[in-house]
Enzyme design. Structure first.
Site, mmCIF file in Angstrom:
data_model
loop_
_atom_site.group_PDB
_atom_site.id
_atom_site.type_symbol
_atom_site.label_atom_id
_atom_site.label_comp_id
_atom_site.label_asym_id
_atom_site.label_seq_id
_atom_site.Cartn_x
_atom_site.Cartn_y
_atom_site.Cartn_z
ATOM 1 C CG ASN A 1 15.458 35.343 10.996
ATOM 2 O OD1 ASN A 1 15.469 34.833 9.865
ATOM 3 N ND2 ASN A 1 16.297 35.000 11.931
ATOM 4 C CD GLU B 1 5.693 26.383 8.441
ATOM 5 O OE1 GLU B 1 4.657 26.153 9.093
ATOM 6 O OE2 GLU B 1 5.686 27.036 7.391
ATOM 7 C CG HIS C 1 7.812 33.478 13.858
ATOM 8 N ND1 HIS C 1 9.075 33.156 13.439
ATOM 9 C CD2 HIS C 1 7.960 34.170 15.009
ATOM 10 C CE1 HIS C 1 9.965 33.641 14.287
ATOM 11 N NE2 HIS C 1 9.311 34.257 15.252
ATOM 12 N N GLY D 1 4.278 32.202 21.423
ATOM 13 C CA GLY D 1 4.730 30.814 21.532
ATOM 14 C C GLY D 1 5.137 30.476 22.955
ATOM 15 C CD GLN E 1 8.638 36.975 24.549
ATOM 16 O OE1 GLN E 1 9.705 37.561 24.420
ATOM 17 N NE2 GLN E 1 8.025 36.430 23.513
ATOM 18 C CB SER F 1 14.868 33.664 14.776
ATOM 19 O OG SER F 1 13.501 33.860 14.571
HETATM 20 O O1 PAF Z 1 9.343 36.777 21.014
HETATM 21 C C1 PAF Z 1 9.672 37.756 20.286
HETATM 22 O O2 PAF Z 1 9.861 37.640 19.078
HETATM 23 C C2 PAF Z 1 9.848 39.122 20.910
HETATM 24 O O3 PAF Z 1 10.372 39.030 22.195
HETATM 25 C C3 PAF Z 1 8.556 39.964 20.901
HETATM 26 C C4 PAF Z 1 7.477 39.342 21.752
HETATM 27 C C5 PAF Z 1 8.057 40.131 19.475
HETATM 28 C C6 PAF Z 1 8.844 41.367 21.459
HETATM 29 O O4 PAF Z 1 9.816 42.023 20.732
#
Ligand code: PAF
Length: 280
Positions: free
Chosen positions: A28, A31, A33, A144, A150, A183
């Protein structure tokens, strides 16, 4: 660009390369990503994007079933950005048996902020990222800063497991009005989309107040009053905030005098939960 669905195909393709630069995603794509992919390109001899909606990181009441699966559109964007390989495995390929081994991040990092509101989230993230970094033989991986906590969990995991992988954090991409690209912005109605800018504005106001030296009663590093004011302004505008806080960047704990800071927020607008942060 190659689209690969199996580990066997991935391993055989990667055998020609020494330094995969990897961008893990759940698809999904937007920009934000694509900026990660562009940043990854010069950092390796092959650029790999992974697309996998990871059931393990969704809570029972979260949007796993409805999370948009948009492989065709994602493929086109990645191809245009110059990505070399897309690895989009099925659940059966990645989790052929129940995942008994889990990566459990330390509670002082994983159970605060996002972890406090999404129990088990960082165990799910750390476990899938460990798997994806291993499958793709990543030597560099780009994430990001929008998902600040995370990124921190992943950095610490890679460091503590002595994984020979550079973790690169990229600044958040924003729409013209300042809304962080995500997203989940796609879940907002047109009216909510206009209102959504308040989250980044609230964080900016908090960051500005901290920079200008305003603070709570008990000293420079106590931002409780400013945090409460920021929460109140979101509530007054009809949001349901989970947290708006100033934390020290290094470990997201309560700041001490002199610490480099980041302000972070999570709040629901209607039924959409948005998160954002700003380094102060
Ligand atoms: O940030 C994300 O899109 C997700 O948490 C990741 C790092 C791809 C893990 O599923």
């Amino acid at each position: 660009m190659k689209l690969l669905h199996t580990l066997a195909e991935l391993r055989s393709t990667l055998s020609a390369y020494r330094h995969p630069a990897v961008v893990p995603t759940m698809g999904n794509l937007h920009e934000g990503h694509i900026a990660l992919v562009r940043a990854a390109k010069p950092l390796g001899d092959v650029t790999v994007a992974t697309i996998f909606v990871n059931r393990l990181q969704f809570g029972p009441k979260e949007d796993f079933a409805t999370y948009p699966r948009t492989l065709e559109a994602d493929y086109a964007q990645l191809d245009a950005a110059g990505c070399d390989i897309v690895f989009a495995p099925s659940e059966a390929e990645l989790y052929p048996e129940p995942q008994g081994f889990l990566i459990q991040p330390p509670t002082e990092l994983a159970n605060i902020l996002e972890g406090a509101f999404r129990p088990g989230f960082f165990t799910g993230v750390a476990t899938i990222v460990m798997k994806l970094l291993s499958c793709t033989q990543a030597r560099t991986a780009v994430f990001g800063k929008k998902d600040y906590q995370q990124l921190m969990v992943i950095r610490q995991m890679v460091q503590q497991f002595n994984m020979p992988i550079d973790i690169v954090g990229l600044d958040t991409l924003r729409a013209e009005d300042g809304l962080a690209l995500s997203s989940r912005n796609g879940y907002l109605s047109a009216t909510e989309r206009q209102q959504a800018v308040l989250l980044s504005r609230t964080l900016k106001a908090l960051a500005d107040a901290i920079r200008s030296g305003r603070s709570g009663r008990s000293g420079r590093s106590d931002y409780a009053a400013l945090e409460a004011q920021a929460m109140a302004s979101l509530i007054a505008a009809g949001w349901t905030p989970d947290y708006v806080v100033a934390r020290r960047r290094v470990d997201l704990q309560a700041p001490k005098v002199g610490d480099a800071l980041v302000v972070l927020a999570a709040a629901k607008l209607g039924s959409t939960r948005l998160i954002d942060n700003l380094e102060v």
